[in-house]
Scaffold this motif. Structure first.
Motif, PDB file in Angstrom:
ATOM      1  N   ASN A   1      -3.979   1.700  -4.447  1.00  0.00           N
ATOM      2  CA  ASN A   1      -4.449   2.527  -5.542  1.00  0.00           C
ATOM      3  C   ASN A   1      -5.065   1.629  -6.631  1.00  0.00           C
ATOM      4  O   ASN A   1      -4.462   0.623  -6.998  1.00  0.00           O
ATOM      5  CB  ASN A   1      -3.205   3.249  -6.082  1.00  0.00           C
ATOM      6  CG  ASN A   1      -3.549   4.288  -7.092  1.00  0.00           C
ATOM      7  OD1 ASN A   1      -4.406   4.071  -7.938  1.00  0.00           O
ATOM      8  ND2 ASN A   1      -2.877   5.416  -6.995  1.00  0.00           N
ATOM      9  N   PRO A   2      -6.255   1.976  -7.153  1.00  0.00           N
ATOM     10  CA  PRO A   2      -6.860   1.136  -8.200  1.00  0.00           C
ATOM     11  C   PRO A   2      -5.934   0.918  -9.399  1.00  0.00           C
ATOM     12  O   PRO A   2      -5.924  -0.174  -9.984  1.00  0.00           O
ATOM     13  CB  PRO A   2      -8.116   1.915  -8.597  1.00  0.00           C
ATOM     14  CG  PRO A   2      -8.461   2.706  -7.382  1.00  0.00           C
ATOM     15  CD  PRO A   2      -7.161   3.048  -6.718  1.00  0.00           C
ATOM     16  N   ALA A   3      -5.124   1.922  -9.747  1.00  0.00           N
ATOM     17  CA  ALA A   3      -4.205   1.770 -10.882  1.00  0.00           C
ATOM     18  C   ALA A   3      -3.153   0.697 -10.597  1.00  0.00           C
ATOM     19  O   ALA A   3      -2.754  -0.069 -11.483  1.00  0.00           O
ATOM     20  CB  ALA A   3      -3.519   3.107 -11.178  1.00  0.00           C
ATOM     21  N   GLN A   4      -2.731   0.633  -9.350  1.00  0.00           N
ATOM     22  CA  GLN A   4      -1.764  -0.365  -8.907  1.00  0.00           C
ATOM     23  C   GLN A   4      -2.374  -1.770  -9.002  1.00  0.00           C
ATOM     24  O   GLN A   4      -1.707  -2.723  -9.420  1.00  0.00           O
ATOM     25  CB  GLN A   4      -1.462  -0.003  -7.457  1.00  0.00           C
ATOM     26  CG  GLN A   4      -0.414  -0.749  -6.756  1.00  0.00           C
ATOM     27  CD  GLN A   4      -0.466  -0.373  -5.263  1.00  0.00           C
ATOM     28  OE1 GLN A   4      -1.239   0.495  -4.832  1.00  0.00           O
ATOM     29  NE2 GLN A   4       0.368  -1.029  -4.486  1.00  0.00           N
TER      30      GLN A   4
ATOM     31  N   PRO B   1       0.825  -1.220   0.000  1.00  0.00           N
ATOM     32  CA  PRO B   1       0.000   0.000   0.000  1.00  0.00           C
ATOM     33  C   PRO B   1       0.853   1.262   0.000  1.00  0.00           C
ATOM     34  O   PRO B   1       2.051   1.221   0.289  1.00  0.00           O
ATOM     35  CB  PRO B   1      -0.795  -0.108   1.294  1.00  0.00           C
ATOM     36  CG  PRO B   1       0.058  -0.920   2.194  1.00  0.00           C
ATOM     37  CD  PRO B   1       0.811  -1.882   1.317  1.00  0.00           C
ATOM     38  N   ALA B   2       0.208   2.377  -0.284  1.00  0.00           N
ATOM     39  CA  ALA B   2       0.850   3.680  -0.143  1.00  0.00           C
ATOM     40  C   ALA B   2       1.046   3.963   1.346  1.00  0.00           C
ATOM     41  O   ALA B   2       0.566   3.218   2.206  1.00  0.00           O
ATOM     42  CB  ALA B   2      -0.023   4.760  -0.771  1.00  0.00           C
TER      43      ALA B   2
ATOM     44  N   HIS C   1     -10.670   1.455   2.339  1.00  0.00           N
ATOM     45  CA  HIS C   1     -10.380   1.291   0.920  1.00  0.00           C
ATOM     46  C   HIS C   1     -11.522   1.782   0.047  1.00  0.00           C
ATOM     47  O   HIS C   1     -12.679   1.723   0.446  1.00  0.00           O
ATOM     48  CB  HIS C   1     -10.100  -0.179   0.613  1.00  0.00           C
ATOM     49  CG  HIS C   1      -8.658  -0.526   0.765  1.00  0.00           C
ATOM     50  ND1 HIS C   1      -8.212  -1.553   1.553  1.00  0.00           N
ATOM     51  CD2 HIS C   1      -7.555   0.047   0.236  1.00  0.00           C
ATOM     52  CE1 HIS C   1      -6.894  -1.591   1.498  1.00  0.00           C
ATOM     53  NE2 HIS C   1      -6.471  -0.631   0.718  1.00  0.00           N
ATOM     54  N   ASP C   2     -11.191   2.227  -1.148  1.00  0.00           N
ATOM     55  CA  ASP C   2     -12.200   2.651  -2.111  1.00  0.00           C
ATOM     56  C   ASP C   2     -12.728   1.393  -2.812  1.00  0.00           C
ATOM     57  O   ASP C   2     -12.281   1.021  -3.896  1.00  0.00           O
ATOM     58  CB  ASP C   2     -11.564   3.624  -3.116  1.00  0.00           C
ATOM     59  CG  ASP C   2     -12.602   4.180  -4.081  1.00  0.00           C
ATOM     60  OD1 ASP C   2     -13.747   3.668  -4.096  1.00  0.00           O
ATOM     61  OD2 ASP C   2     -12.258   5.117  -4.809  1.00  0.00           O
TER      62      ASP C   2
ATOM     63  N   ARG D   1      -3.448   2.737   1.745  1.00  0.00           N
ATOM     64  CA  ARG D   1      -4.441   2.417   0.718  1.00  0.00           C
ATOM     65  C   ARG D   1      -3.792   1.805  -0.522  1.00  0.00           C
ATOM     66  O   ARG D   1      -2.660   2.102  -0.872  1.00  0.00           O
ATOM     67  CB  ARG D   1      -5.194   3.689   0.309  1.00  0.00           C
ATOM     68  CG  ARG D   1      -5.832   4.351   1.543  1.00  0.00           C
ATOM     69  CD  ARG D   1      -7.236   4.734   1.331  1.00  0.00           C
ATOM     70  NE  ARG D   1      -7.413   5.739   0.304  1.00  0.00           N
ATOM     71  CZ  ARG D   1      -8.617   6.139  -0.113  1.00  0.00           C
ATOM     72  NH1 ARG D   1      -9.705   5.620   0.393  1.00  0.00           N
ATOM     73  NH2 ARG D   1      -8.717   7.070  -1.019  1.00  0.00           N
TER      74      ARG D   1
END
Ligand SMILES: *Cc1c(COP(=O)(O)O)cnc(C)c1O
Length: 385
Positions: free
Chosen positions: A133-136, A126-127, A161-162, A131
């Motif tokens: 990232n969806p791109a990750q 995670p960052a 989380h998103d 979190r």
């Protein structure tokens, strides 16, 4: 001496008295004690009705169909069933699973066991805020990825989380999305249809219900296939055998109904208490926020303290029930893998405390905690120089 202040709600919550009252009706001879699978008498039917009405209470909280709820012994078992049951049932389609390094051990250790079984796992880091990232996630997806498992709320950091964005990325390649929501009940709205979740794990005891009971949401349309881990009488449509514990299930249903009705109000009250604690600490130097407050639930606050050791701080705070997240081996203390996972230096990770609040936390608890923290930090830091 007064009882310790309890600020460890993320480890477990006390059973709400309204839940305990319901549970007591399903134990003794004058209650509904029969086996819910007994089809040959009225007492069995009553027990079955109790189980089914609790199933609806759990389903209602997440806007699901009651037939999508499978009872388990807790979120640990639900996570095991979701990951292992799904990977085994879908091995012909692919052998790749994506998860993160800061999931609960119930997911981390299950994914490791799956690696030993020949499945492949990609471990996302995670960052700094915890979190993914969806791109990750998109980059990690492969043609043979069949499942993504990420938690709704991290139990040590409180970070959210998103889920909708992560579900979208997961579904773009036809994989299924599992979410460990043990820390999210009563804290977030969890509409599985709107969020796009295929499997979701729950525990009663993180939401004022009893320990030893949980559930897995298993989407029916499109149909999610699982291989059972526990074999026996074919209960729970063959997905999880074993006599259903009526009292535990009735308690979980009641706890989740209360979470649906009162979760928002609980969280608003708790947010004010968290802010009061932060305000009280604002004039003390050397406090770092491990919890990114803007993207976290208000009931969990993880802080690091410069110039002290976590264990000494915990000792000095004997009157406050808190968690460090560190693991004590016989020889040494290892910092929390979650705090290491977000890149916190070892010394700070070892000097971190998780404050978690809940339904029965009072302003007086916060005042006592502030006094104890001030006293402990003064003493320890003076000794350190
Ligand atoms: C507590 C917890 C679990 C384990 O739940 P049990 O019901 O105790 O097995 C799993 N995941 C998360 C995120 C938790 O907080």
């Amino acid at each position: 001496m007064s009882a310790p202040v309890y600020l460890d709600y993320a480890a477990t919550t006390p059973v709400d008295p309204r839940v305990a009252e319901v549970m007591s009706q399903y134990l003794t001879f004058d209650g509904i004690f029969a086996n819910p699978a007994s089809r040959s008498h009225m007492l069995g039917w009553q027990a079955e009705q109790t189980v089914e009405s609790a199933r609806r209470q759990v389903a209602d909280l997440i806007a699901a169909d009651p037939r999508e709820i499978v009872w388990t012994s807790g979120a640990t078992e639900a996570d095991n069933l979701a990951l292992t049951g799904f990977m085994r049932a879908n091995r012909a389609r692919g052998r790749h699973l994506v998860t993160s390094i800061i999931e609960h051990k119930a997911v981390v250790d299950t994914a490791r066991a799956l690696e030993d079984e020949g499945f492949e796992v990609t471990w996302l880091t995670p960052a700094r805020d915890g979190r993914i990232n969806p791109a990750q996630l998109r980059e990690a997806m492969r043609d043979d990825t069949v499942l993504v498992s990420l938690m709704a709320v991290n139990n040590e950091l409180g970070v959210i989380h998103d889920l909708a964005a992560l579900a979208e990325v997961t579904h773009a390649t036809g994989a299924a999305f599992h979410v460990d929501a043990a820390q999210a009940v009563g804290r977030l709205s969890l509409d599985v249809g709107r969020l796009g979740i295929d499997l979701m794990s729950f525990s009663a005891h993180k939401a004022y219900g009893p320990k030893g009971i949980g559930a897995l949401y298993v989407r029916r349309s499109p149909d999610i296939r699982l291989e059972a881990l526990i074999h026996g009488g074919g209960h729970e449509r063959g997905m999880r055998s074993g006599t259903l514990p009526t009292h535990q299930i009735a308690g979980m249903g009641q706890a989740f109904a209360i979470a649906a009705a009162e979760g928002d109000a609980d969280q608003a009250r708790v947010a004010a208490l968290r802010d009061r604690l932060l305000e009280g600490l604002s004039d003390i130097d050397g406090i770092h926020h491990n919890t990114a407050i803007d993207v976290a639930v208000p009931n969990i606050l993880n802080l690091a303290f410069d110039g002290v050791e976590g264990e000494s701080l915990l000792m000095a705070l004997r009157d406050i029930a808190l968690s460090t997240g560190s693991a004590c081996n016989s020889a040494s203390v290892e910092p929390s893998y979650v705090l290491k996972g977000i890149g916190l230096p070892r010394a700070l990770a070892l000097a971190s405390l998780r404050f978690s609040f809940g339904r029965f936390t009072t302003e007086a608890d916060i005042t006592r905690t502030l006094d104890a923290l001030r006293y402990a930090l003064n003493g320890l830091r003076r000794r350190a120089v």
